[in-house]
Scaffold this active site. Structure first.
Site, PDB file in Angstrom:
ATOM      1  N   HIS D  14      48.998 -48.557  68.633  1.00  0.00           N
ATOM      2  CA  HIS D  14      49.293 -48.883  67.241  1.00  0.00           C
ATOM      3  C   HIS D  14      49.551 -50.385  67.109  1.00  0.00           C
ATOM      4  O   HIS D  14      49.601 -51.129  68.082  1.00  0.00           O
ATOM      5  CB  HIS D  14      50.473 -48.062  66.707  1.00  0.00           C
ATOM      6  CG  HIS D  14      51.823 -48.561  67.047  1.00  0.00           C
ATOM      7  ND1 HIS D  14      52.902 -48.476  66.197  1.00  0.00           N
ATOM      8  CD2 HIS D  14      52.284 -49.182  68.163  1.00  0.00           C
ATOM      9  CE1 HIS D  14      53.965 -48.987  66.771  1.00  0.00           C
ATOM     10  NE2 HIS D  14      53.637 -49.428  67.943  1.00  0.00           N
ATOM     11  N   CYS D  33      54.969 -56.811  67.836  1.00  0.00           N
ATOM     12  CA  CYS D  33      54.461 -55.484  67.474  1.00  0.00           C
ATOM     13  C   CYS D  33      53.275 -55.561  66.510  1.00  0.00           C
ATOM     14  O   CYS D  33      52.633 -54.558  66.233  1.00  0.00           O
ATOM     15  CB  CYS D  33      55.562 -54.632  66.834  1.00  0.00           C
ATOM     16  SG  CYS D  33      56.950 -54.358  67.940  1.00  0.00           S
ATOM     17  N   HIS D  39      48.932 -52.532  70.804  1.00  0.00           N
ATOM     18  CA  HIS D  39      49.684 -52.207  72.012  1.00  0.00           C
ATOM     19  C   HIS D  39      49.917 -50.691  71.928  1.00  0.00           C
ATOM     20  O   HIS D  39      49.328 -50.040  71.051  1.00  0.00           O
ATOM     21  CB  HIS D  39      50.994 -52.997  72.111  1.00  0.00           C
ATOM     22  CG  HIS D  39      51.995 -52.656  71.062  1.00  0.00           C
ATOM     23  ND1 HIS D  39      51.880 -53.110  69.761  1.00  0.00           N
ATOM     24  CD2 HIS D  39      53.112 -51.893  71.079  1.00  0.00           C
ATOM     25  CE1 HIS D  39      52.887 -52.652  69.050  1.00  0.00           C
ATOM     26  NE2 HIS D  39      53.650 -51.902  69.819  1.00  0.00           N
ATOM     27  N   HIS D  41      52.366 -46.883  73.264  1.00  0.00           N
ATOM     28  CA  HIS D  41      53.596 -46.275  73.780  1.00  0.00           C
ATOM     29  C   HIS D  41      53.340 -44.864  74.306  1.00  0.00           C
ATOM     30  O   HIS D  41      52.374 -44.212  73.915  1.00  0.00           O
ATOM     31  CB  HIS D  41      54.661 -46.183  72.668  1.00  0.00           C
ATOM     32  CG  HIS D  41      55.095 -47.488  72.110  1.00  0.00           C
ATOM     33  ND1 HIS D  41      55.875 -48.374  72.817  1.00  0.00           N
ATOM     34  CD2 HIS D  41      54.866 -48.091  70.906  1.00  0.00           C
ATOM     35  CE1 HIS D  41      56.104 -49.451  72.078  1.00  0.00           C
ATOM     36  NE2 HIS D  41      55.509 -49.307  70.911  1.00  0.00           N
ATOM     37  N   ASP D  79      47.315 -37.782  70.205  1.00  0.00           N
ATOM     38  CA  ASP D  79      47.391 -38.151  71.620  1.00  0.00           C
ATOM     39  C   ASP D  79      46.133 -38.912  72.060  1.00  0.00           C
ATOM     40  O   ASP D  79      45.004 -38.470  71.806  1.00  0.00           O
ATOM     41  CB  ASP D  79      47.561 -36.888  72.488  1.00  0.00           C
ATOM     42  CG  ASP D  79      47.769 -37.241  73.947  1.00  0.00           C
ATOM     43  OD1 ASP D  79      48.467 -38.238  74.226  1.00  0.00           O
ATOM     44  OD2 ASP D  79      47.224 -36.535  74.814  1.00  0.00           O
ATOM     45  N   HIS D  80      46.360 -40.052  72.723  1.00  0.00           N
ATOM     46  CA  HIS D  80      45.259 -40.916  73.173  1.00  0.00           C
ATOM     47  C   HIS D  80      44.403 -41.399  72.005  1.00  0.00           C
ATOM     48  O   HIS D  80      43.189 -41.617  72.148  1.00  0.00           O
ATOM     49  CB  HIS D  80      44.412 -40.207  74.236  1.00  0.00           C
ATOM     50  CG  HIS D  80      45.070 -40.226  75.588  1.00  0.00           C
ATOM     51  ND1 HIS D  80      46.166 -39.440  75.872  1.00  0.00           N
ATOM     52  CD2 HIS D  80      44.826 -40.947  76.717  1.00  0.00           C
ATOM     53  CE1 HIS D  80      46.560 -39.673  77.127  1.00  0.00           C
ATOM     54  NE2 HIS D  80      45.765 -40.574  77.656  1.00  0.00           N
ATOM     55  N   GLU D 126      60.355 -43.946  70.785  1.00  0.00           N
ATOM     56  CA  GLU D 126      59.236 -44.886  70.933  1.00  0.00           C
ATOM     57  C   GLU D 126      59.339 -45.613  72.263  1.00  0.00           C
ATOM     58  O   GLU D 126      58.358 -45.818  72.964  1.00  0.00           O
ATOM     59  CB  GLU D 126      59.263 -45.889  69.784  1.00  0.00           C
ATOM     60  CG  GLU D 126      57.990 -46.679  69.659  1.00  0.00           C
ATOM     61  CD  GLU D 126      58.121 -47.829  68.683  1.00  0.00           C
ATOM     62  OE1 GLU D 126      57.231 -47.983  67.846  1.00  0.00           O
ATOM     63  OE2 GLU D 126      59.104 -48.601  68.758  1.00  0.00           O
TER      64      GLU D 126
END
Lengths: 136, 136, 136, 136, 136, 136
Positions: D14, D33, D39, D41, D79-80, D126
């Site tokens: 994100h 950010c 980047h 998480h 996810d991913h 996060e």
């Protein structure tokens, strides 16, 4: 309403005792925690604030601001210190985690509100088995 | 050869300093860790022994025996104590985790061997970011 | 009002099933958890009490007293036991974590109140992904 | 009333930014950010539902059903993935964890209620220091 | 010989793919990890050095020095970055954790040796289930 | 040489005892772990393999392959089972974690080698305080 929690850590020395009690009485009530030569902990502190995320940024509060408040008002004053001897906001209080939680609440309440959020909870882990929470 | 690890915990106060150095020199080298009023940690200790599981019991060593050795030789002597002032096996040593690991190794080596196993590793976590290991 | 949480652990065997259902029906509803040969878990138990810290000691309750209550009323009765066969306070109940939480609540409520605090929450982790909370 | 919490995890990319702001403005408000190259998480998601355990099964809800709802409604979609570009339920929102929590709440509320329970809390970690909770 | 481990963390985006392969081939080999829109992780990095504690200070290396080396050589270059696009020391390499571990080793080896210790291990956790170690 | 570790989990029932010993003798040696009605644990299993990352993919082994091997050879055979009664590879062995580690090693060695890597370590956590490692 959204709840945002920031985790910080500090290491400090303390002992539990009352000056108006004898060593024997202190030992009887507080056990090994009253050791006159001190002991210490790695405390974990979770500070939870609540508020409405701003339309502008999508944050309850920018986490960097919250982090800075906790650093200035708590961590710098207590990390690598002796809670009984050196921490202004614990002066005159028995150094229990209960008293620590309410004292940290008092340190954080105003600065958090000045940023437009509400302080919701101060949680402190003294050891992995013992934790205290205070909601004001 | 099988490796068996037992985790134990202790909370203690300490400071890092040398008596033959001035306060300024200690502060310069050890930083906030040299605070004369002490600070403390929740130390986590992992003791790893190795050996061949006995045909008889299927154990390297009965974990209750290992636990008892660590309790007697280490935890009872250091938990809720001041490492610099009260811990016999740290007398005369700078209270670094490095020195703590080798001192605890020396406490445990003989009792572990007397039970027919070998001491393999002493690992100590001082904070969640800093860990020391000693393999003899 | 302050909240104090004590963490304790126990390891036990159980299976989920109803005697009035066939093995097929049990398997269909409870899946692998109904295995007639049992399976088991390392349960983690968090007991939260609330109260006002005493002026006298600064504690909601001395943690040693809370620990002793949990040990006597819960851990000694369930640790290294079979929940279905050997745990008095689970007799006649399906051995779900939901039922375990309410049964443990009932074990702890009176002893906690006798010490002047209130039982606030019983939380049980069955696996790292599944947790139950009961607030009375 | 019993509270049941299921933990699931997802890894995603994100960035935090507003299209109507310049890169400088985004950098000023969101810091690192806002990196235009993204980047990511490892997010941890805890979904808490509440209800009365059925007499029939002793469950608030069969955990396999709750797990399947979270997988289908959330994990498979995020996810991913890139939260800003690929996640339908985050379209048009700033990719903060606050907004993520409310969006996931909206995904889960109906399916949970259809199974006879109530959605109580969506909690997202996060990083190990930053967590968001939403209670509807 | 004493082993000292420092834990640091970074969050980054990446994808696994080879430019000389088609999207289909990349998807076949790397699965969802080849997503062209990236995904990301909270990586945990443990750096272990070994050496003899100095008589002078009782340290293998002052942890503040080791921390500073890891920050400068690794964290500042990779935290909140895209590993494929922005990290100099990963240029031309497939962004697997295996390749990340050897690249970070190469970044740290000389600076650690310049301080009089030896680099022993670089360990990286990509998710709580997947970890890589490199010993040079 | 790179080391890759995969973490998996299983929950199982067991008891420690020898059929050729009386109940008293079993109780004396194995304590509460010999309970005839069983108890159980959430075991955590770390499997470490080593090898050279392929130029082709940058992997020691595709983690999905390693995961599948561990699932098929271990988890499916032991999760939610009774280790003493139902697990083929533990037949005739005392159900200690030591014996479990060597038995799991034997299950995994060939399948890992068939994929071109070497099995390096089988590590099993029985409780958060007790862990076993086997290196072949």
């Amino acid at each position: 309403m959204i709840y945002l929690t920031r985790r910080e850590r500090f290491s400090a020395a303390h002992r539990m005792f009352r000056q108006d009690w004898s060593d024997e009485k202190n030992r009887e009530v507080f056990g090994k925690c009253s050791n006159p030569n001190w002991h210490g902990h790695n405390y974990i502190l979770w500070v939870t604030i609540k508020g409405k995320p701003s339309d502008n940024q999508g944050f309850v509060m920018n986490i960097d601001i919250l982090k800075k408040i906790i650093q200035e008002k708590v961590i710098l004053k207590i990390d690598h210190k002796n809670i009984n001897l050196e921490v202004e906001f614990m002066k005159g209080k028995i150094a229990t985690t209960e008293n620590l939680a309410t004292a940290i609440w008092n340190e954080l309440k105003d600065p958090v509100e000045k940023e437009g959020a509400q302080l919701y909870c101060v949680k402190i882990e003294e050891t992995e088995n013992n934790t205290i929470e205070y909601y004001g």
